[in-house]
Design a protein around this motif. Structure first.
Motif, PDB file in Angstrom:
ATOM      1  N   LEU A  31       0.660  -1.485  -0.275  1.00 30.21           N
ATOM      2  CA  LEU A  31      -0.016   0.179   0.081  1.00 30.21           C
ATOM      3  C   LEU A  31       0.995   1.375   0.058  1.00 30.21           C
ATOM      4  O   LEU A  31       0.331   2.508  -0.204  1.00 30.21           O
ATOM      5  N   ASP A  32       2.167   1.549   0.925  1.00 31.85           N
ATOM      6  CA  ASP A  32       2.905   2.420   0.658  1.00 31.85           C
ATOM      7  C   ASP A  32       3.394   3.267  -0.719  1.00 31.85           C
ATOM      8  O   ASP A  32       4.892   3.422  -0.803  1.00 31.85           O
ATOM      9  N   GLY A  33       3.217   1.653  -1.438  1.00 30.90           N
ATOM     10  CA  GLY A  33       4.043   1.970  -3.066  1.00 30.90           C
ATOM     11  C   GLY A  33       5.249   1.360  -3.189  1.00 30.90           C
ATOM     12  O   GLY A  33       5.663   1.083  -4.322  1.00 30.90           O
ATOM     13  N   ASP A  94      -6.362   2.376  -2.349  1.00 30.93           N
ATOM     14  CA  ASP A  94      -5.113   1.913  -2.005  1.00 30.93           C
ATOM     15  C   ASP A  94      -4.856   2.680  -0.092  1.00 30.93           C
ATOM     16  O   ASP A  94      -5.110   2.628   0.756  1.00 30.93           O
ATOM     17  N   GLY A  95      -5.151   4.539  -0.353  1.00 34.11           N
ATOM     18  CA  GLY A  95      -5.224   5.163  -0.226  1.00 34.11           C
ATOM     19  C   GLY A  95      -5.717   5.370   1.033  1.00 34.11           C
ATOM     20  O   GLY A  95      -5.823   5.284   1.837  1.00 34.11           O
ATOM     21  N   GLU A  96      -7.549   5.061   0.450  1.00 36.77           N
ATOM     22  CA  GLU A  96      -8.064   4.820   1.911  1.00 36.77           C
ATOM     23  C   GLU A  96      -7.769   3.291   2.342  1.00 36.77           C
ATOM     24  O   GLU A  96      -8.451   3.908   3.612  1.00 36.77           O
ATOM     25  N   LEU A 111       1.094  -4.151   4.406  1.00 31.48           N
ATOM     26  CA  LEU A 111      -0.320  -4.353   3.579  1.00 31.48           C
ATOM     27  C   LEU A 111       0.113  -4.477   2.067  1.00 31.48           C
ATOM     28  O   LEU A 111       0.375  -3.089   1.764  1.00 31.48           O
ATOM     29  N   SER A 112      -0.286  -5.288   1.505  1.00 31.45           N
ATOM     30  CA  SER A 112      -0.255  -5.503   0.145  1.00 31.45           C
ATOM     31  C   SER A 112      -1.567  -4.266  -0.309  1.00 31.45           C
ATOM     32  O   SER A 112      -2.358  -4.052   0.048  1.00 31.45           O
ATOM     33  N   THR A 113      -1.173  -4.249  -2.337  1.00 30.73           N
ATOM     34  CA  THR A 113      -2.529  -3.258  -2.260  1.00 30.73           C
ATOM     35  C   THR A 113      -3.342  -4.054  -2.810  1.00 30.73           C
ATOM     36  O   THR A 113      -3.794  -5.109  -2.193  1.00 30.73           O
ATOM     37  N   ARG A 114      -5.466  -3.595  -3.124  1.00 29.05           N
ATOM     38  CA  ARG A 114      -5.900  -4.003  -3.408  1.00 29.05           C
ATOM     39  C   ARG A 114      -5.854  -5.973  -3.972  1.00 29.05           C
ATOM     40  O   ARG A 114      -5.008  -5.275  -5.411  1.00 29.05           O
TER      41      ARG A 114
END
Length: 183
Positions: A31-33, A94-96, A111-114
């Motif tokens: 999620l953080d890129g 992802d930010g949400e 956390l991974s991206t969705r």
């Protein structure tokens, strides 16, 4: 996802592998890129969980965070994988997702991206659910414990509490080196 699409998803069965494979050969976007190379976690047991922000099981983030805080310094890794596969119960952005998890549950573990865990599974999830003794998640917050050798040890459904005795006892055995890839 429509009811028909959901039914089709449940009807699809993953290919079953005859032999366990190394799950630490995969990478996931975070999620953080950034990107997580699971090979960096080799030697450490890892709990991988499909998560969702808008599910009745979402409060399990609290138990997952307690597990992370309790066992991370001893070697446990934990990866949450947000997914909308079950009734689209995850935010799109992802930010949400990150904001929700931090604000409501103080999530510190990666956390991974969705991604998809069952409908059209991400490569990590396709491998995870195809392992001998494994199964695809039936709903959000299905948990999979991977040994330090990259082999699946055990998995639990969404009603099993992440910081309950079933999971903590398995984690403690894995941390002690007592279980390597045993489903």
């Amino acid at each position: 996802m429509s009811k028909l699409s959901t039914l089709r998803m449940y009807m699809r069965r993953p290919e079953r592998l005859a032999e366990a494979t190394d799950l630490y050969t995969h990478r996931v976007k975070l999620l953080d890129g950034g990107e997580l190379d699971l090979a960096d976690w080799r030697g450490h047991p890892t709990l991988i969980v499909n998560t969702a922000s808008k599910c009745g099981f979402t409060p399990q983030y609290e138990g997952l965070e307690r597990l992370y805080e309790r066992y991370h310094d001893s070697g446990l890794e934990l990866l949450g994988c947000p997914s909308g596969d079950f009734a689209d119960q995850e935010y799109e952005e992802d930010g949400e997702i990150g904001s929700f998890c931090q604000r409501n549950y103080g999530v510190q573990f990666p956390l991974s991206t969705r991604l998809s865990v069952r409908d059209r599974p991400d490569p990590l999830w396709a491998a995870l659910i195809s392992q001998p003794g494994s199964a695809p998640p039936k709903w959000n917050f299905t948990k999979y414990l991977v040994g330090g050798d990259g082999r699946l040890i055990e998995h639990w459904g969404p009603t099993v509490q992440p910081d309950g005795p079933k999971i903590t006892e398995s984690i403690e055995r894995a941390l002690a080196g007592g279980e390597q890839g045993r489903v």
